[in-house]
Design an enzyme around this catalytic site. Sequence first.
Site, mmCIF file in Angstrom:
data_model
loop_
_atom_site.group_PDB
_atom_site.id
_atom_site.type_symbol
_atom_site.label_atom_id
_atom_site.label_comp_id
_atom_site.label_asym_id
_atom_site.label_seq_id
_atom_site.Cartn_x
_atom_site.Cartn_y
_atom_site.Cartn_z
ATOM 1 N N ASN A 11 0.852 -1.187 0.000
ATOM 2 C CA ASN A 11 0.000 0.000 0.000
ATOM 3 C C ASN A 11 0.898 1.251 0.000
ATOM 4 O O ASN A 11 1.697 1.443 0.922
ATOM 5 C CB ASN A 11 -0.895 -0.045 1.251
ATOM 6 N N ASP A 13 -0.062 4.501 -0.096
ATOM 7 C CA ASP A 13 -0.761 5.745 0.273
ATOM 8 C C ASP A 13 0.157 6.772 0.934
ATOM 9 O O ASP A 13 0.061 7.972 0.683
ATOM 10 C CB ASP A 13 -1.878 5.457 1.293
ATOM 11 N N ARG A 22 4.320 18.837 1.228
ATOM 12 C CA ARG A 22 4.926 20.025 0.635
ATOM 13 C C ARG A 22 4.199 20.497 -0.624
ATOM 14 O O ARG A 22 4.611 21.463 -1.247
ATOM 15 C CB ARG A 22 6.401 19.738 0.295
ATOM 16 N N ARG A 49 -9.262 8.250 -0.908
ATOM 17 C CA ARG A 49 -10.248 8.678 0.093
ATOM 18 C C ARG A 49 -11.109 9.803 -0.451
ATOM 19 O O ARG A 49 -10.668 10.580 -1.296
ATOM 20 C CB ARG A 49 -9.528 9.159 1.364
ATOM 21 N N ARG A 53 -6.884 12.890 1.001
ATOM 22 C CA ARG A 53 -5.809 13.334 1.908
ATOM 23 C C ARG A 53 -4.445 12.783 1.493
ATOM 24 O O ARG A 53 -3.432 13.351 1.821
ATOM 25 C CB ARG A 53 -6.123 12.937 3.354
ATOM 26 N N HIS A 54 -4.417 11.645 0.793
ATOM 27 C CA HIS A 54 -3.116 11.169 0.305
ATOM 28 C C HIS A 54 -3.186 10.894 -1.200
ATOM 29 O O HIS A 54 -2.805 11.741 -1.995
ATOM 30 C CB HIS A 54 -2.541 10.011 1.137
ATOM 31 N N GLU A 74 -8.666 0.630 -2.947
ATOM 32 C CA GLU A 74 -9.451 0.708 -1.702
ATOM 33 C C GLU A 74 -10.344 1.932 -1.764
ATOM 34 O O GLU A 74 -9.884 3.012 -2.142
ATOM 35 C CB GLU A 74 -8.526 0.862 -0.498
ATOM 36 N N THR A 104 -6.864 6.683 10.344
ATOM 37 C CA THR A 104 -6.734 5.560 9.423
ATOM 38 C C THR A 104 -8.028 4.749 9.506
ATOM 39 O O THR A 104 -8.927 5.101 10.265
ATOM 40 C CB THR A 104 -5.492 4.712 9.789
ATOM 41 N N GLY A 191 -1.791 -2.551 10.145
ATOM 42 C CA GLY A 191 -0.888 -2.532 11.302
ATOM 43 C C GLY A 191 0.156 -3.632 11.305
ATOM 44 O O GLY A 191 0.781 -3.880 12.344
ATOM 45 N N GLY A 212 1.140 -1.326 4.400
ATOM 46 C CA GLY A 212 1.507 0.001 3.940
ATOM 47 C C GLY A 212 2.367 0.787 4.899
ATOM 48 O O GLY A 212 3.575 0.903 4.720
ATOM 49 N N HIS A 213 1.756 1.327 5.941
ATOM 50 C CA HIS A 213 2.401 2.333 6.776
ATOM 51 C C HIS A 213 3.766 1.896 7.287
ATOM 52 O O HIS A 213 4.742 2.652 7.227
ATOM 53 C CB HIS A 213 1.471 2.703 7.940
HETATM 54 N N1 PXP Z 1 -5.859 -3.027 4.160
HETATM 55 C C1 PXP Z 1 -6.802 -2.052 4.192
HETATM 56 C C2 PXP Z 1 -8.174 -2.403 3.720
HETATM 57 C C3 PXP Z 1 -6.488 -0.751 4.636
HETATM 58 O O1 PXP Z 1 -7.452 0.193 4.666
HETATM 59 C C4 PXP Z 1 -5.163 -0.470 5.006
HETATM 60 C C5 PXP Z 1 -4.769 0.911 5.408
HETATM 61 O O2 PXP Z 1 -5.561 1.385 6.390
HETATM 62 C C6 PXP Z 1 -4.220 -1.496 4.958
HETATM 63 C C7 PXP Z 1 -4.587 -2.769 4.531
HETATM 64 C C8 PXP Z 1 -2.779 -1.277 5.317
HETATM 65 O O3 PXP Z 1 -2.648 -0.930 6.649
HETATM 66 P P1 PXP Z 1 -1.258 -0.391 7.161
HETATM 67 O O4 PXP Z 1 -0.998 0.893 6.464
HETATM 68 O O5 PXP Z 1 -1.465 -0.240 8.626
HETATM 69 O O6 PXP Z 1 -0.229 -1.438 6.826
#
Ligand code: PXP
Length: 240
Positions: A11, A13, A22, A49, A53-54, A74, A104, A191, A212-213
């Site tokens: 992910n 994002d 910036r 979204r 926002r991203h 998504e 989130t 997470g 992702g994060h």
């Molecule tokens: N799957 C879904 C459906 C999500 O909405 C997200 C981000 O919120 C993720 C996976 C990835 O989560 P993370 O960024 O915490 O890894």
Amino acid sequence: MLKPLLRLGVNIDHVATLRNARGGSHPAPLRAAELAIAAGADGITMHLREDRRHIRDADMAAVRAAIRVPLNFEMAATDEMVRIAIETQPNACCLVPEKRTEVTTEGGLDVAGQHATLRLAVASLKAAGIRVSLFIDPDVAQLRAAADIGADIVELHTGAYAHGKDGELARLLSAAAQANLLGLEVHAGHGLTYDNVGPVAAIPEVMELNIGHFLIGEAVFVGLEAAIRRMRGLMDTARG
Ligand code: PXP
């Protein structure tokens, strides 16, 4: 049970979050998508979204045009997003609950409580040839409702597990088995980190993780390719 290959959806994002801080064009989500694929990502996941926002509409279009691996879009189940998804033609859409005030995606969809809206969105996307996933908590009532409205896939929300809540791994295991019995493909995400990915990757019914994060954060220290390669290695080891 023989464990099928576990796919990694990256992910991107939060590359856009950094870019938007910036207001320019650097770092570009498309470049991150290309690097992620080179490092072994099986798919790219992006959340457009409602408040942009991203990820922005132009990011989604640019990545769609450039990549050959599956794109997972998504989105909230709104008319606007269904229209954009049908124009974009991703391989899959993952419907998520969206609140403007959340940092989130904090929990799964209430599929049982939003039957009519979701059924319509699922039907429109499927009619356009897009596979549909629903992001839900590992809960039997939600799984049954997801199967009932025609979803192809459920993505199990791993947020509570990642926060260390007691009993959450057992809930994920049982939901994955139940989803499989209902004929739903099982994905998981939210997470996940190097430290907690193993037990989720080892669940035999889970076919894809979306992460992702943590990966984007880790990329600040070791680079995106190294972060993805290490995550991929941990997933493969856990999978046996
Ligand atoms: N799957 C879904 C459906 C999500 O909405 C997200 C981000 O919120 C993720 C996976 C990835 O989560 P993370 O960024 O915490 O890894």
